[in-house]
Structure formats: C-alpha cells, structure tokens
Design an enzyme around this catalytic site. Structure first.
Site, short mmCIF file in Angstrom:
data_model
loop_
_atom_site.label_atom_id
_atom_site.label_comp_id
_atom_site.label_asym_id
_atom_site.label_seq_id
_atom_site.Cartn_x
_atom_site.Cartn_y
_atom_site.Cartn_z
N GLU A 112 0.83 -1.20 0.00
CA GLU A 112 0.00 0.00 0.00
C GLU A 112 0.87 1.26 0.00
O GLU A 112 1.91 1.29 0.65
CB GLU A 112 -0.87 -0.03 1.26
CG GLU A 112 -2.15 0.76 1.17
CD GLU A 112 -3.02 0.58 2.42
OE1 GLU A 112 -3.40 -0.56 2.75
OE2 GLU A 112 -3.29 1.61 3.07
N ASP A 114 -0.09 5.40 0.45
CA ASP A 114 -1.27 6.21 0.78
C ASP A 114 -1.05 7.71 0.85
O ASP A 114 -0.09 8.16 1.47
CB ASP A 114 -1.79 5.85 2.20
CG ASP A 114 -2.10 4.40 2.37
OD1 ASP A 114 -2.59 3.78 1.42
OD2 ASP A 114 -1.87 3.89 3.48
N GLU A 116 -3.67 10.25 2.63
CA GLU A 116 -4.94 10.31 3.34
C GLU A 116 -5.16 11.73 3.82
O GLU A 116 -4.26 12.36 4.38
CB GLU A 116 -4.92 9.35 4.53
CG GLU A 116 -4.99 7.90 4.08
CD GLU A 116 -4.56 6.91 5.15
OE1 GLU A 116 -5.18 5.86 5.25
OE2 GLU A 116 -3.60 7.19 5.89
N GLN A 129 -1.88 12.89 5.50
CA GLN A 129 -1.05 11.83 6.04
C GLN A 129 -0.55 10.98 4.88
O GLN A 129 -1.29 10.71 3.94
CB GLN A 129 -1.88 10.98 7.01
CG GLN A 129 -1.18 9.74 7.49
CD GLN A 129 -1.85 9.16 8.73
OE1 GLN A 129 -1.91 9.79 9.78
NE2 GLN A 129 -2.38 7.96 8.60
N TRP A 207 -11.46 7.73 14.13
CA TRP A 207 -10.03 7.79 13.91
C TRP A 207 -9.52 9.14 13.45
O TRP A 207 -8.48 9.61 13.91
CB TRP A 207 -9.72 6.70 12.85
CG TRP A 207 -8.38 6.73 12.26
CD1 TRP A 207 -7.21 6.33 12.88
CD2 TRP A 207 -8.01 7.14 10.94
NE1 TRP A 207 -6.16 6.49 12.01
CE2 TRP A 207 -6.62 6.98 10.83
CE3 TRP A 207 -8.73 7.63 9.86
CZ2 TRP A 207 -5.93 7.29 9.66
CZ3 TRP A 207 -8.05 7.93 8.70
CH2 TRP A 207 -6.67 7.75 8.61
N ARG A 284 6.36 4.93 20.06
CA ARG A 284 6.03 3.75 19.27
C ARG A 284 7.26 2.89 18.96
O ARG A 284 7.18 1.68 18.94
CB ARG A 284 5.39 4.16 17.94
CG ARG A 284 3.96 4.55 18.02
CD ARG A 284 3.56 5.16 16.71
NE ARG A 284 2.95 4.21 15.80
CZ ARG A 284 2.80 4.45 14.51
NH1 ARG A 284 3.26 5.55 13.97
NH2 ARG A 284 2.19 3.57 13.74
#
Ligand SMILES: *[C@@H]1O[C@H](CO)[C@@H](O)[C@H](O)[C@H]1NC(C)=O
Length: 332
Positions: A112, A114, A116, A129, A207, A284
């Site tokens: 993928e 992306d 967004e 994003q 989200w 993270r």
C-alpha cells in the site's frame, strides 16, 4: 559557462529549458486520462458522479454511504497523480484517500502507498497523512502527517505518487514532500507487487480527527470531494503472472529522483509543515525502523508538537507545550 556560438547558445537553452520543465512542472507533459479509460466505479452508487466532460468526478459522503473508484489496471511502478479539491466547512471525521493497494488480491501480504486527507472542525485545516505498507507489514506504521501551505478545500491541487523499485516520492503540486528510499533492511516492507489506484471518501469517525474525538456530523452533509486531471503513467501488469500487457516505456517526462533544487524545497516543506513522523516517535519505536534517515532539524522541529513523543522521553516545559500536545495521538 562560456557560450561561444549561437548554436551552442541554442543547445544550452534547450537543455536548460528541459531541466526547467523537469524541475517545475513535469506533470504537464503527461496526458490526463479520461475517467472511463482509466478508472471504474468502486462503491457508493449515485454518490459517485462523473462530470459530463468525462474528466472529473465528484465523490460524496452522506448518511447513506461514502463512495469511491478504482483503476481498471494494476500497475507495477510509475507516476500516478490526481488533482483534488476537498470538502469545505465542517469536515471532522471525514477521510478522503488517494492511494495504491493490492489488498483485494494479496489479503495476507498486501502492499500500500497512501495519501490520506483528514477532515477537521470548522476553522481548522485539513491535514495530509502519507503511509506505506509492504508485504503485509501492517504492524509497522510508517505514517507522516503535514499541514499545508494552502487551504485544500479552496481549489484543486495535484497530489502525486512516484513509485520505482528503489524509491517512493510523494508530491504536492510538484513539491516533493516525502522520499522513501528502499533499503536492504526493509526487505518486504517496501511495496513491490502490482497495485491498483483508489480514490475514496468515507466516515472515519473513530479515527480521523483527534483520535475520534470529533465524529462526522451529518448536519453538514453531503461532503463532496472533486477529482480530476488523472495521470496513470505506469506499467499495467497481471498481478499474479507479473507480466506486463501495456507498458509505457517512454518514461522521459517522469522524474526519477529528487533534484537538488527539489530537495531544498522538500526540506523546507518538511521543516515548516511536517507535524508527525514515525521515524521520530520514540513512544512507538524505541529504535527507529531501519530505513529512517534521522535529520536533527526535523527532530528539533517536531518537539514543538510533542516534546515527550519526539524528545527522547525528556519532558520539557517549553512554552509551546500546552498549545500543541493535544494533536499528537490522533490518526495513528
Ligand atoms: C512476503 O510474504 C510472504 C507471505 O507471508 C512470504 O512468504 C515472503 O517471503 C515475503 N516476501 C518478502 C520479500 O519478504
């Protein structure tokens, strides 16, 4: 440079103007594909509307459904672009996406790439994003988020993806905003199988805006986004056989890398407008994923948005803290 004759002058100007074209507006050399030639309806019934000219499309989200379209072919590498105008006014929870994926074919190990677009409450701008997945690497998010230097709901702007076997570059209006260079240690995490292009609008209430704090409010529906100026300049291939049926070999007008002047534009963009990067997210990733190229200037800038997340766990009580720390956990 010494120019000694008219003919040398001529060839110098020719090369110079070619460079200018490449540096400033390569997409103008590539043909725009009519919707019916490149794409097909994906979902949303009448919420997808092809304009009479055949070149632009309206996608609507209302209480009944979102909508979307998908390319007729799968592509292995190429340059893909669309001109997009986002819904205006109150758009919290609304997501518009322009992306490549092969999730329908490779359910367990899909790829993928992306773009967004995340809607926002009135008076606050949309944010973009970007993200990539390779071979099902969904446990490693590689998100970056940015503000823009314009209001993307005011007018059409070009959003483009260049994908080769060695790098991925995201562009906004011909400014590269992100470059992912393939490294050996990324292995399958670098997208490497043929993908379709998708454009969708959908309800991302859980989200999209401040981690779901602001949901879609259908009082402001319908939410309409407009797409046009489609460029699908790549190798159309069979996803299983990986043999190419229609391969455009005249890639002359495609950029293959970021030129020095483009790079300085990219660096400026990232310093000014990037608000999140997984590479600096120490909450993270204790150790940044291997492809990350750590830029101390970017790191310093991101601390403004979240001194804990981007600052190595050292809490700073800078004067920016209260203003910005709210916006860091959404959309991850
Ligand atoms: C991609 O995933 C498949 C299935 O999980 C695995 O067999 C294959 O080795 C992976 N390829 C790469 C390049 O990592």
């Amino acid at each position: 440079m010494v120019v000694s004759s008219p003919s040398q002058m001529g060839s110098f100007l020719f090369v110079f103007s070619l460079l200018l074209v490449l540096a400033s507006g390569f997409h103008r050399n590539l043909p725009f594909v009519p919707f019916d030639e490149g794409y097909t309806h994906l979902f949303g019934n009448d919420n997808l509307l092809v304009h009479k000219d055949g070149k632009s499309v309206h996608l609507t989200l209302d209480e009944s459904t979102g909508s979307g379209f998908v390319s007729q072919d799968l592509y292995l590498h190429g340059f893909f672009s669309a001109s997009i105008k986002l819904p205006s006014d109150y758009t919290a929870g609304v997501v518009v996406a322009f992306y490549m994926s092969n999730g329908d074919i490779f359910e367990k190990n899909h790829d993928e790439i992306d773009f967004e677009f995340l809607g926002n409450i009135r008076g606050k701008n949309w944010r973009i994003q970007t993200n990539i997945y390779g071979n099902g690497s969904t446990s490693v998010g590689r998100e970056e988020r940015y503000n823009l230097w314009f209001d993307p709901s005011d007018d059409f702007h070009h959003y483009s993806i260049l994908w080769t076997d060695s790098q991925i570059i995201f562009y906004v209006d011909n400014t590269p905003i992100r470059e992912v260079k393939r490294t050996e240690s990324m292995r399958g995490d670098f997208p490497s199988k043929p993908m379709s292009l998708y454009a969708t609008i959908w309800d991302g209430s859980n989200w999209a805006t401040n981690g779901g704090k602001y949901r879609v409010n259908y009082k402001y529906a319908p939410f309409v986004t407009k797409f046009s100026d489609f460029i699908l300049h790549g190798c159309a291939v069979d996803p299983i056989e990986q043999t190419s049926s229609r391969c455009d070999t005249t890639q002359a007008s495609i950029p293959t890398s970021v030129s020095p002047s483009q790079r300085s534009k990219m660096d400026n963009f990232r310093r000014k407008y990037m608000t999140y990067s997984y590479c600096y997210d120490q909450v993270r990733y204790k150790v940044p994923p291997s492809e990350c190229v750590i830029n101390p200037l970017e790191a310093e800038r991101l601390k403004v948005y979240d001194p804990v997340r981007f600052g190595g766990g050292r809490r700073r009580h800078g004067k920016h803290h209260h203003r910005t720390s709210r916006s860091t956990t959404d959309a991850i």
